[in-house]
Design a protein around this motif. Structure first.
Motif, PDB file in Angstrom:
ATOM      1  N   ASN A   1       8.990   8.622  -1.041  1.00  0.00           N
ATOM      2  CA  ASN A   1       9.076   8.758   0.408  1.00  0.00           C
ATOM      3  C   ASN A   1       7.983   7.871   0.996  1.00  0.00           C
ATOM      4  OD1 ASN A   1       8.314   9.732   3.105  1.00  0.00           O
ATOM      5  ND2 ASN A   1       9.923  11.239   2.735  1.00  0.00           N
ATOM      6  N   LEU A   2       8.408   6.850   1.724  1.00  0.00           N
ATOM      7  CA  LEU A   2       7.447   5.851   2.205  1.00  0.00           C
ATOM      8  C   LEU A   2       6.478   6.419   3.240  1.00  0.00           C
ATOM      9  CD1 LEU A   2       9.811   2.753   2.518  1.00  0.00           C
ATOM     10  CD2 LEU A   2       8.132   3.195   0.731  1.00  0.00           C
ATOM     11  N   GLY A   3       6.874   7.552   3.841  1.00  0.00           N
ATOM     12  CA  GLY A   3       5.989   8.154   4.836  1.00  0.00           C
ATOM     13  C   GLY A   3       4.956   9.056   4.187  1.00  0.00           C
TER      14      GLY A   3
ATOM     15  N   GLU B   1       0.827  -1.217   0.000  1.00  0.00           N
ATOM     16  CA  GLU B   1       0.000   0.000   0.000  1.00  0.00           C
ATOM     17  C   GLU B   1       0.853   1.255   0.000  1.00  0.00           C
ATOM     18  OE1 GLU B   1      -2.702  -0.227   3.264  1.00  0.00           O
ATOM     19  OE2 GLU B   1      -3.915  -1.803   2.340  1.00  0.00           O
ATOM     20  N   LYS B   2       1.979   1.173   0.695  1.00  0.00           N
ATOM     21  CA  LYS B   2       2.850   2.348   0.790  1.00  0.00           C
ATOM     22  C   LYS B   2       3.525   2.675  -0.539  1.00  0.00           C
ATOM     23  CE  LYS B   2       3.864   1.802   5.677  1.00  0.00           C
ATOM     24  NZ  LYS B   2       3.561   3.150   6.195  1.00  0.00           N
ATOM     25  N   LEU B   3       3.569   1.719  -1.440  1.00  0.00           N
ATOM     26  CA  LEU B   3       4.242   1.962  -2.721  1.00  0.00           C
ATOM     27  C   LEU B   3       3.301   2.578  -3.761  1.00  0.00           C
ATOM     28  CD1 LEU B   3       6.381  -1.317  -3.025  1.00  0.00           C
ATOM     29  CD2 LEU B   3       7.022   0.874  -2.020  1.00  0.00           C
ATOM     30  N   LEU B   4       2.000   2.487  -3.525  1.00  0.00           N
ATOM     31  CA  LEU B   4       1.043   2.921  -4.550  1.00  0.00           C
ATOM     32  C   LEU B   4       1.166   4.392  -4.970  1.00  0.00           C
ATOM     33  CD1 LEU B   4      -2.150   0.914  -3.519  1.00  0.00           C
ATOM     34  CD2 LEU B   4      -0.763   0.624  -5.582  1.00  0.00           C
ATOM     35  N   PRO B   5       1.436   5.315  -4.040  1.00  0.00           N
ATOM     36  CA  PRO B   5       1.484   6.715  -4.484  1.00  0.00           C
ATOM     37  C   PRO B   5       2.542   6.997  -5.548  1.00  0.00           C
ATOM     38  CG  PRO B   5       1.358   6.599  -2.096  1.00  0.00           C
ATOM     39  CD  PRO B   5       1.573   5.197  -2.575  1.00  0.00           C
TER      40      PRO B   5
END
Ligand code: DMJ
Length: 638
Positions: A308-310, A290-294
């Motif tokens: 940026n994973l955050g 999910e964190k990679l989707l953006p």
């Protein structure tokens, strides 16, 4: 007899006035609305709800836009449908809660802007009918979630073989044991001096963090999980698992390479899950996915290289010309993302990578070749540099492996792979005066007669694809694969250390040797050994095992130091200068491929598994079997 209508009396004879009738009807319709509305508040499992509401209506529908993927993931589940933002089409409507993975064909159609909503529901009903009947053996598992037992039942063979792949020939077994010892040595030193860091610095005996993983830690641990497991190093594996449980923190806020995090962390966790069935790995990999989707929120959907994973902000590498994205990076997500959809029952991951595929298919290709740099804004090539080595390599690998991993149903990947290979053969494949076949690089029509160590994976790739192209070309591909592997072996034998340089050339009088000082290093890379392993499996020609053993001896002699393994700065000199780095891919790939080379073919059989580009095994997805309830009870015993 004629009935006369009396004033104020209804024809039904109930004696209600018109105004009373209206009030009654109003009350009745209010009651019906109330009852129907109440259905939404019932849990999904209630049968009544499933009868009255279709599955799509029971799931929230959210809208994808440039910068909001992460926001959607945070929205409460019961938030209803939203109107598409200006400029968004219905094809972008997505549910970020569970949905079944969609077929390649359906995804392609949806991306083409076709029957968006129908396509979303088609495969679901199929899955539902199969899984609805699966409850008896599911132990109450939600029929819409991934069923591990069922998946194991769909494998053709036990993953670890009859006897963990132990070869009957004592000499081969001895060699295999040696490789296992190397793994234990590399692991023990990592554990002792660099535990929790990304990689070991074996000379200074400390840990290296680096800046590729955006604050994530433990790259060597994640990369080693499956290697430790298949080697039967269970104490070490359990330490690794415990670290994942207690210390793998995905809430980092750093800048990560999308590609590296995907191939090492996503790939490593997926493999660990498929091999062991431990839910821990599944939940971690879902969270990370999910964190990679953006990163995909660009005008074209081609992801940028850094995220940026955050915050989810992404940008291109500073060194990549004109803000471009790299072919080998955005083209090396497919295998992992399809599995993320498979596990989450959410098609969004598959859609993201199919969108990349669609753009690459559409765009004009110079001489049928795929250049290494593409603008994520315009969707056009930025430069005409083509390479089967660095910057291009694993894009080609993922085409053929996508086809194989789809149980040979992803015809589009197959067509693209053989089309690319044809263009590569026509434009890049060369024969040296000394008779060595190599793959040159292409710079806008001009050939650079250089081959990188990274390009040596292509022997194995062409080998595993030999069976599925035109039948008359099968032998041709096997020969080409063997020739490339032979050339890469030559790059090893022509050095003093018997290890190969980072890049070797075929001009300036040399053949398969590095002519520049800056190309002479070896950083424990796997590609040459990877091709030995595939060629061994495909041909059983004993020379591949011999070549692998030469590499083991050279690694032992030149790269083994007191506290681990290290890369060397010059393969042409016997007085080693070490680079003080034990790369995580040494544990994940180099040692795993060596171990497989000296094992029987039934350890991770190629009929069931494809290896991602970091050598993490991912299972072939047998849709027909996974959807057939008759197979659900068939579990494979080891
Ligand atoms: C690995 O991380 C992967 O194999 C990648 O595809 C290329 N580079 C390294 C190993 O050399």
């Amino acid at each position: 007899m004629v009935f006369r209508k009396l004033p104020g009396v209804s024809a039904s004879g109930m004696g209600l006035r018109l105004s009373q009738k209206f009030v009654f009807l109003l009350f009745l319709s209010g009651l019906v609305t109330l009852c129907f509305g109440a259905l939404f508040f019932l849990p999904d499992s209630v049968r009544l709800k499933r009868i009255f509401l279709s599955k799509t209506e029971t799931q929230p529908v959210t809208v994808g836009s440039e910068n909001d993927a992460r926001e959607h993931l945070k929205r409460p589940k019961n938030q209803g449908g939203m109107t598409p933002a200006k400029g968004e089409t219905s094809t972008k409507l997505k549910s970020l809660s569970r949905k079944p993975p969609v077929s390649y064909e359906a995804t392609e159609e949806r991306l083409a802007g076709g029957r968006a909503q129908e396509d979303l529901t088609l495969p679901r009903s199929k899955t539902e009918s199969a899984s609805a009947k699966a409850t008896s053996s599911d132990h109450g598992a939600n029929s819409d979630t991934f069923n591990y037992n069922k998946f194991r039942g769909c494998l053709l063979k036990p993953p670890l073989g009859r006897d963990n792949g132990k070869p009957s020939d004592p000499k081969t077994n001895e060699r295999r044991e040696k490789v296992k010892e190397m793994m234990k040595f590399a692991w023990d030193n990592y554990k002792r001096y660099a535990w929790g860091k990304n990689e070991l610095r074996p000379l200074t005996r400390n840990g290296h963090i680096g800046n590729m993983f955006g604050g994530l830690r433990g790259a060597s641990i994640i990369d080693s999980l499956d290697t430790l497991y298949i080697m039967g190093l269970m104490e070490e594996y359990n330490d690794a698992k415990e670290w994942v449980q207690t210390s793998l923190d995905l809430n980092s806020n750093g800048e990560a390479s999308l590609f590296e995090v995907n191939i090492r962390y996503v790939g490593g966790l997926l493999s660990a899950y498929y091999l062991t069935g431990e839910e821990l790995y599944k939940s971690k990999v879902m969270e990370l996915g999910e964190k990679l989707l953006p990163a995909f929120n660009t005008p074209t959907g081609i992801p940028r290289g850094v995220i940026n994973l955050g915050s989810g902000t992404s940008w291109s590498w500073g060194w990549a010309s004109a803000g471009s994205s790299i072919l080998a990076e955005f083209g090396t997500l497919h295998l992992e993302f399809v599995h993320l959809s498979e596990l989450s029952r959410n098609p969004i991951y598959t859609e993201k990578v199919m969108n990349i595929r669609k753009l690459l298919n559409k765009i004009e290709k110079p001489h049928g070749l795929y250049p290494n740099f593409l603008s994520p804004v315009s969707g056009n090539w930025v430069q005409h540099h083509v390479s089967i080595g660095g910057l291009g390599d694993s894009f080609y690998e993922y085409l053929i492996k996508s086809y194989l991993m789809s149980d040979k149903t992803d015809g589009n990947a197959k067509t693209m792979y053989y089309g690319a290979l044809e263009a590569i053969e026509a434009n890049l494949v060369q024969k040296s005066p000394g008779g060595l076949t190599y793959m040159a690089e292409w710079r806008g029509g001009i050939l650079d007669h250089k081959m990188g160590h990274l390009a040596c994976f292509s022997g194995g790739m062409i080998g595993i694809g030999a069976d599925d192209g035109a039948p008359e070309k099968r032998q041709h591909y096997l020969d080409l694969a063997a020739e490339i592997t032979h050339t890469c072996h030559e790059s090893y034998t022509r050095s003093a250390t018997k290890l190969g340089p980072e890049a070797f050339r075929f001009d300036g009088g040399g053949e398969a040797t590095a002519t520049r000082l800056s190309d002479r290093y070896y950083i424990l890379r796997p590609e040459v050994i990877e091709s030995y392993m595939y060629m061994w499996r495909l041909t059983h020609d004993p020379k591949y095992r011999e070549w692998g053993w030469e590499a083991v001896e050279a690694l032992e002699q030149h790269c083994r130091v007191e506290s681990g393994f290290s890369g060397i700065r010059d393969v042409y000199t016997m007085t080693a200068s070490h680079d003080n780095m034990q790369q995580s891919f040494f544990l994940s790939e180099t040692l795993k491929y060596l171990y497989l080379l000296f094992s029987d073919d039934d350890l991770l059989p190629l009929e069931d598994w494809v290896f991602n580009t970091e050598a993490h095994p991912l299972p072939i997805i047998r849709k027909s079997c996974l959807q057939d309830e008759a197979t659900q009870d068939k579990t494979v015993s080891e």
